[in-house]
Scaffold this motif. Structure first.
Motif, mmCIF file in Angstrom:
data_model
loop_
_atom_site.group_PDB
_atom_site.id
_atom_site.type_symbol
_atom_site.label_atom_id
_atom_site.label_comp_id
_atom_site.label_asym_id
_atom_site.label_seq_id
_atom_site.Cartn_x
_atom_site.Cartn_y
_atom_site.Cartn_z
ATOM 1 N N VAL A 182 0.624 -1.366 -0.308
ATOM 2 C CA VAL A 182 -0.036 -0.114 0.369
ATOM 3 C C VAL A 182 1.101 1.384 -0.092
ATOM 4 O O VAL A 182 1.912 1.245 0.961
ATOM 5 N N GLN A 183 0.361 2.872 -0.454
ATOM 6 C CA GLN A 183 1.385 3.542 -0.626
ATOM 7 C C GLN A 183 0.942 4.050 0.503
ATOM 8 O O GLN A 183 -0.676 4.535 0.884
ATOM 9 N N LYS A 184 2.048 4.801 0.801
ATOM 10 C CA LYS A 184 1.889 4.954 2.246
ATOM 11 C C LYS A 184 0.635 6.522 2.619
ATOM 12 O O LYS A 184 0.081 7.297 2.990
ATOM 13 N N SER A 185 0.943 7.223 0.252
ATOM 14 C CA SER A 185 -0.201 8.586 0.479
ATOM 15 C C SER A 185 -1.199 8.287 0.392
ATOM 16 O O SER A 185 -2.314 8.931 0.459
ATOM 17 N N ASN A 186 -1.518 6.684 0.750
ATOM 18 C CA ASN A 186 -2.698 6.309 0.123
ATOM 19 C C ASN A 186 -3.954 6.014 1.694
ATOM 20 O O ASN A 186 -3.982 4.545 2.158
ATOM 21 N N SER A 187 -4.044 6.720 2.299
ATOM 22 C CA SER A 187 -4.170 7.511 3.880
ATOM 23 C C SER A 187 -5.566 6.342 3.941
ATOM 24 O O SER A 187 -5.834 5.214 4.841
ATOM 25 N N LEU A 188 -6.849 6.021 2.722
ATOM 26 C CA LEU A 188 -8.186 5.294 2.538
ATOM 27 C C LEU A 188 -7.762 4.240 2.520
ATOM 28 O O LEU A 188 -8.682 3.247 4.132
ATOM 29 N N ALA A 189 -6.963 3.389 2.355
ATOM 30 C CA ALA A 189 -6.334 2.445 1.971
ATOM 31 C C ALA A 189 -6.204 2.003 2.781
ATOM 32 O O ALA A 189 -5.844 0.438 3.644
ATOM 33 N N MET A 190 -4.918 2.596 3.403
ATOM 34 C CA MET A 190 -4.512 2.152 4.588
ATOM 35 C C MET A 190 -5.224 2.000 6.080
ATOM 36 O O MET A 190 -4.783 0.502 6.613
ATOM 37 N N LYS A 191 -6.200 2.531 6.152
ATOM 38 C CA LYS A 191 -6.985 2.413 7.018
ATOM 39 C C LYS A 191 -7.840 1.525 6.665
ATOM 40 O O LYS A 191 -8.507 0.470 7.997
ATOM 41 N N ILE A 194 -5.762 -1.705 7.494
ATOM 42 C CA ILE A 194 -5.303 -1.847 8.958
ATOM 43 C C ILE A 194 -6.491 -1.860 9.755
ATOM 44 O O ILE A 194 -6.699 -3.392 11.179
ATOM 45 N N SER A 195 -7.456 -1.502 9.594
ATOM 46 C CA SER A 195 -8.667 -1.041 10.841
ATOM 47 C C SER A 195 -9.289 -1.985 10.629
ATOM 48 O O SER A 195 -10.026 -2.131 11.194
ATOM 49 N N LYS A 196 -10.247 -2.029 9.593
ATOM 50 C CA LYS A 196 -11.083 -2.469 8.958
ATOM 51 C C LYS A 196 -11.285 -3.856 8.538
ATOM 52 O O LYS A 196 -12.340 -4.837 9.588
ATOM 53 N N LEU A 197 -9.813 -4.616 8.583
ATOM 54 C CA LEU A 197 -9.734 -6.093 7.917
ATOM 55 C C LEU A 197 -9.328 -6.603 8.633
ATOM 56 O O LEU A 197 -8.238 -8.032 8.637
ATOM 57 N N ARG A 198 -8.250 -5.588 9.731
ATOM 58 C CA ARG A 198 -7.690 -5.948 10.706
ATOM 59 C C ARG A 198 -6.204 -7.249 9.853
ATOM 60 O O ARG A 198 -5.160 -7.767 10.604
ATOM 61 N N TYR A 199 -5.669 -6.397 8.600
ATOM 62 C CA TYR A 199 -4.246 -6.365 8.869
ATOM 63 C C TYR A 199 -3.174 -5.299 9.076
ATOM 64 O O TYR A 199 -3.341 -4.743 9.875
ATOM 65 N N VAL A 200 -1.844 -6.586 8.931
ATOM 66 C CA VAL A 200 -0.625 -5.405 10.024
ATOM 67 C C VAL A 200 0.431 -5.384 8.960
ATOM 68 O O VAL A 200 0.768 -5.995 7.921
ATOM 69 N N LEU A 222 1.868 -4.442 3.724
ATOM 70 C CA LEU A 222 0.852 -5.243 4.688
ATOM 71 C C LEU A 222 0.782 -6.595 4.788
ATOM 72 O O LEU A 222 1.115 -7.371 3.788
ATOM 73 N N CYS A 223 0.117 -7.869 5.821
ATOM 74 C CA CYS A 223 -0.138 -9.094 5.611
ATOM 75 C C CYS A 223 -0.776 -9.954 6.595
ATOM 76 O O CYS A 223 -1.223 -8.765 8.154
#
Length: 241
Positions: A182-191, A194-200, A222-223
């Motif tokens: 995931v691109q660091k600038s893609n804050s929506l994808a990161m959220k 990590i937050s919705k699907l519990r990837y780390v 992420l994984c």
């Protein structure tokens, strides 16, 4: 006698390593063989929620039509050009090469409406998953290269639905984890991940391998792991875990 026993132990260990490697290679080959991974999950062939009436279809990189290649390129550009900025021109060339590789598996999202199928032209794709079966740190994983959706179908539960499918495909094929970038600038994808699907953030992500190098990189890896070995190797644990 002692040296003989040590030698035998080394031979046995080497044989175990080679047998494990052979088994993993066969696992990756078997996972990559099917053309239609949706066949095992018929309930995921359709998505009828939140005003959307969609159907899913499998594909492979070396079997893409000209129309589908163009559709993929257009969707990638629409969603990713702004995130990559000046780096997009070079990145787009890489993605075009990756797109048509025989090991590239796809799941396409189409409208499921009769009026869209009256003529002979292909149904326009509203999104796609591009994934492959590969090794990360000697762990067999499903690596998700792309999850791209048209803006008209975003925010309606489709992304979560597709990720549930990807995780099922990974587990069905005995992969140790799903891995993605995931691109660091893609804050929506990161959220979302990590937050919705519990990837780390994975231990193989640049920021975890070497924080100084990681700062210079514009992405995180992420994984989500499915067994103990994958968890130990691919996840990052804080002290005391």
């Amino acid at each position: 006698m002692e040296s003989s026993r040590v030698s035998e132990k080394k031979k046995l260990k080497r044989r175990e390593i080679l047998e494990k490697k052979k088994a993993i290679d066969q696992l990756i080959k078997a996972a990559s063989a099917p053309i239609d991974h949706l066949a095992s999950f018929p309930s995921f062939r359709y998505f009828n929620r939140n005003g959307l009436c969609l159907r899913l279809e499998s594909g492979r990189g070396d079997k893409l039509s000209h129309c589908m290649k163009q559709c993929i390129q257009n969707l990638l550009k629409a969603n990713m050009e702004g995130l990559y900025g000046f780096e997009w021109a070079a990145e787009e060339k890489v993605k075009r090469r990756e797109m048509v590789a025989p090991e590239a598996h796809y799941i396409f999202v189409h409208w499921n409406a009769n009026e869209m199928m009256k003529d002979s032209s292909p149904t326009p794709s509203l999104g796609f998953l591009h994934y492959r079966f590969t090794l990360e740190e000697e762990i067999p994983v499903l690596y998700l290269y792309e999850l791209q959706l048209d803006s008209s179908v975003q925010g309606k539960g489709l992304g979560k639905f597709l990720m549930q499918l990807i995780e099922l495909i990974a587990q069905e094929n005995r992969m140790g984890a799903v891995v993605l970038t995931v691109q660091k600038s893609n804050s929506l994808a990161m959220k979302f991940y990590i937050s919705k699907l519990r990837y780390v953030v994975s231990s193989i992500s640049p920021s975890r391998v070497d924080p100084l190098v990681g700062v210079e990189k514009n992405y995180e890896i992420l994984c989500k792991t499915f067994d103990h070995e994958a968890k130990v190797i691919l996840e990052v644990h804080s002290e005391g875990d």
